[in-house]
Write a protein that holds these residues in place. Structure first.
Motif, PDB file in Angstrom:
ATOM      1  N   THR A   1       0.869  -1.180   0.000  1.00  0.00           N
ATOM      2  CA  THR A   1       0.000   0.000   0.000  1.00  0.00           C
ATOM      3  C   THR A   1       0.904   1.227   0.000  1.00  0.00           C
ATOM      4  N   ARG A   2       0.365   2.328  -0.464  1.00  0.00           N
ATOM      5  CA  ARG A   2       1.153   3.563  -0.466  1.00  0.00           C
ATOM      6  C   ARG A   2       1.500   4.011   0.945  1.00  0.00           C
ATOM      7  N   ALA A   3       0.563   3.858   1.865  1.00  0.00           N
ATOM      8  CA  ALA A   3       0.777   4.343   3.231  1.00  0.00           C
ATOM      9  C   ALA A   3       1.852   3.548   3.981  1.00  0.00           C
ATOM     10  N   ILE A   4       1.893   2.244   3.769  1.00  0.00           N
ATOM     11  CA  ILE A   4       2.813   1.381   4.515  1.00  0.00           C
ATOM     12  C   ILE A   4       4.037   1.022   3.685  1.00  0.00           C
ATOM     13  N   GLY A   5       3.862   0.840   2.411  1.00  0.00           N
ATOM     14  CA  GLY A   5       4.908   0.306   1.551  1.00  0.00           C
ATOM     15  C   GLY A   5       4.718  -1.199   1.433  1.00  0.00           C
ATOM     16  N   SER A   6       5.770  -1.930   1.177  1.00  0.00           N
ATOM     17  CA  SER A   6       5.697  -3.394   1.100  1.00  0.00           C
ATOM     18  C   SER A   6       5.612  -3.974   2.506  1.00  0.00           C
ATOM     19  N   PHE A   7       4.806  -5.012   2.651  1.00  0.00           N
ATOM     20  CA  PHE A   7       4.674  -5.654   3.965  1.00  0.00           C
ATOM     21  C   PHE A   7       4.206  -7.087   3.805  1.00  0.00           C
ATOM     22  N   SER A   8       4.464  -7.872   4.837  1.00  0.00           N
ATOM     23  CA  SER A   8       3.938  -9.230   4.934  1.00  0.00           C
ATOM     24  C   SER A   8       2.663  -9.163   5.754  1.00  0.00           C
TER      25      SER A   8
ATOM     26  N   ASP B   1      15.145  -3.807  10.644  1.00  0.00           N
ATOM     27  CA  ASP B   1      15.765  -4.125   9.355  1.00  0.00           C
ATOM     28  C   ASP B   1      14.956  -3.617   8.154  1.00  0.00           C
ATOM     29  N   GLY B   2      13.882  -2.883   8.416  1.00  0.00           N
ATOM     30  CA  GLY B   2      13.076  -2.292   7.351  1.00  0.00           C
ATOM     31  C   GLY B   2      11.861  -3.109   6.949  1.00  0.00           C
ATOM     32  N   GLN B   3      11.742  -4.317   7.457  1.00  0.00           N
ATOM     33  CA  GLN B   3      10.568  -5.133   7.146  1.00  0.00           C
ATOM     34  C   GLN B   3       9.343  -4.599   7.867  1.00  0.00           C
ATOM     35  N   ASN B   4       8.191  -4.703   7.202  1.00  0.00           N
ATOM     36  CA  ASN B   4       6.911  -4.361   7.799  1.00  0.00           C
ATOM     37  C   ASN B   4       6.043  -5.608   7.807  1.00  0.00           C
ATOM     38  N   ILE B   5       5.397  -5.847   8.929  1.00  0.00           N
ATOM     39  CA  ILE B   5       4.523  -7.003   9.075  1.00  0.00           C
ATOM     40  C   ILE B   5       3.202  -6.507   9.631  1.00  0.00           C
ATOM     41  N   VAL B   6       2.102  -6.924   8.996  1.00  0.00           N
ATOM     42  CA  VAL B   6       0.769  -6.584   9.484  1.00  0.00           C
ATOM     43  C   VAL B   6       0.107  -7.882   9.921  1.00  0.00           C
ATOM     44  N   ILE B   7      -0.399  -7.889  11.148  1.00  0.00           N
ATOM     45  CA  ILE B   7      -1.101  -9.056  11.673  1.00  0.00           C
ATOM     46  C   ILE B   7      -2.449  -8.621  12.225  1.00  0.00           C
ATOM     47  N   SER B   8      -3.398  -9.546  12.194  1.00  0.00           N
ATOM     48  CA  SER B   8      -4.684  -9.273  12.832  1.00  0.00           C
ATOM     49  C   SER B   8      -4.679  -9.947  14.194  1.00  0.00           C
ATOM     50  N   CYS B   9      -5.382  -9.334  15.122  1.00  0.00           N
ATOM     51  CA  CYS B   9      -5.466  -9.871  16.479  1.00  0.00           C
ATOM     52  C   CYS B   9      -6.909  -9.717  16.942  1.00  0.00           C
ATOM     53  N   THR B  10      -7.597 -10.832  17.165  1.00  0.00           N
ATOM     54  CA  THR B  10      -9.006 -10.773  17.543  1.00  0.00           C
ATOM     55  C   THR B  10      -9.206 -10.257  18.962  1.00  0.00           C
ATOM     56  N   GLU B  11      -8.149 -10.228  19.744  1.00  0.00           N
ATOM     57  CA  GLU B  11      -8.220  -9.673  21.100  1.00  0.00           C
ATOM     58  C   GLU B  11      -7.196  -8.539  21.194  1.00  0.00           C
ATOM     59  N   PRO B  12      -7.565  -7.353  20.667  1.00  0.00           N
ATOM     60  CA  PRO B  12      -6.599  -6.254  20.594  1.00  0.00           C
ATOM     61  C   PRO B  12      -6.097  -5.774  21.946  1.00  0.00           C
ATOM     62  N   ASP B  13      -6.847  -6.008  23.021  1.00  0.00           N
ATOM     63  CA  ASP B  13      -6.391  -5.593  24.352  1.00  0.00           C
ATOM     64  C   ASP B  13      -5.106  -6.324  24.752  1.00  0.00           C
ATOM     65  N   LYS B  14      -4.973  -7.586  24.339  1.00  0.00           N
ATOM     66  CA  LYS B  14      -3.756  -8.340  24.656  1.00  0.00           C
ATOM     67  C   LYS B  14      -2.566  -7.789  23.880  1.00  0.00           C
ATOM     68  N   MET B  15      -2.806  -7.387  22.645  1.00  0.00           N
ATOM     69  CA  MET B  15      -1.728  -6.791  21.847  1.00  0.00           C
ATOM     70  C   MET B  15      -1.359  -5.418  22.418  1.00  0.00           C
ATOM     71  N   LYS B  16      -2.347  -4.647  22.833  1.00  0.00           N
ATOM     72  CA  LYS B  16      -2.067  -3.335  23.428  1.00  0.00           C
ATOM     73  C   LYS B  16      -1.303  -3.497  24.731  1.00  0.00           C
ATOM     74  N   GLY B  17      -1.602  -4.549  25.485  1.00  0.00           N
ATOM     75  CA  GLY B  17      -0.851  -4.838  26.708  1.00  0.00           C
ATOM     76  C   GLY B  17       0.600  -5.139  26.394  1.00  0.00           C
ATOM     77  N   TYR B  18       0.848  -5.825  25.304  1.00  0.00           N
ATOM     78  CA  TYR B  18       2.227  -6.098  24.869  1.00  0.00           C
ATOM     79  C   TYR B  18       2.928  -4.801  24.516  1.00  0.00           C
ATOM     80  N   LEU B  19       2.214  -3.903  23.872  1.00  0.00           N
ATOM     81  CA  LEU B  19       2.801  -2.622  23.467  1.00  0.00           C
ATOM     82  C   LEU B  19       3.167  -1.763  24.654  1.00  0.00           C
ATOM     83  N   GLU B  20       2.390  -1.847  25.710  1.00  0.00           N
ATOM     84  CA  GLU B  20       2.630  -0.992  26.897  1.00  0.00           C
ATOM     85  C   GLU B  20       3.821  -1.479  27.704  1.00  0.00           C
ATOM     86  N   ARG B  21       4.227  -2.736  27.546  1.00  0.00           N
ATOM     87  CA  ARG B  21       5.373  -3.253  28.294  1.00  0.00           C
ATOM     88  C   ARG B  21       6.664  -2.766  27.747  1.00  0.00           C
TER      89      ARG B  21
END
Length: 172
Positions: A129-136, A152-172
């Motif tokens: 996409t233009r906004a992200i560039g190349s990504f997996s 290293d410049g790689q971009n990865i997009v993942i879906s997470c059905t429980e975003p609160d758990k991912m946000k908890g990972y981000l806050e650590r």
């Protein structure tokens, strides 16, 4: 965080993934059934048998490869994020991560698939996409997407059905 030191979050299929995967199965069964009907009603014609064999030589490996490479579960741990797949899991260590951000719901609009699968058992492979560039991409829907930018410049997009758990990972 539990006894194991990580959260396990299943990849839940969106409606579009269900429709695409179910339609693919129906097509497979329908074409195979039609060819079997032709085999049993035509006594001296070998073409339906050859067609059935060739069709299934293509379909069976395609289905096995797509199912094996599709994201199954997401493990969010203190030191890494793992996209579990049947054939080869994707491991992203915390020290490789430059940033993680939640993407808006419409972020995948206009994404171009440069290699991968667009709905059969999920969405995975290489995209642009233009906004992200190349990504997996490793997702089963277009909601609750997270962009992981690596040093290293790689971009990865993942879906997470429980975003609160991912946000908890981000806050650590």
């Amino acid at each position: 965080m539990g006894n194991k030191g990580f959260y396990t979050v299943p990849f839940v299929w969106s409606r579009s993934v269900w429709v695409i995967t179910f339609s693919f199965f129906i097509l497979w069964v329908g074409v195979s059934a039609f060819m079997l009907y032709e085999i049993f009603t035509q006594t001296d014609n070998i073409e339906p048998l050859v067609g059935l064999i060739l069709f299934n030589v293509i379909m069976i490996p395609t289905m096995l490869a797509c199912e094996g490479l599709a994201p199954q579960r997401l493990e969010i741990g203190e030191s890494q994020i793992v996209v579990l797949r049947r054939y080869k899991s994707i491991v992203i260590n915390r020290d490789e991560i430059k940033s993680v951000e939640q993407l808006p719901t419409k972020a995948m609009r206009g994404a171009i698939r440069t290699g991968g699968v667009g709905g059969l058992f999920g969405y995975y492979g290489k995209y642009y996409t233009r906004a992200i560039g190349s990504f997996s991409l490793y997702a089963t829907g277009s909601k609750n997407l997270f962009l992981i930018r690596k040093w290293d410049g790689q971009n990865i997009v993942i879906s997470c059905t429980e975003p609160d758990k991912m946000k908890g990972y981000l806050e650590r």
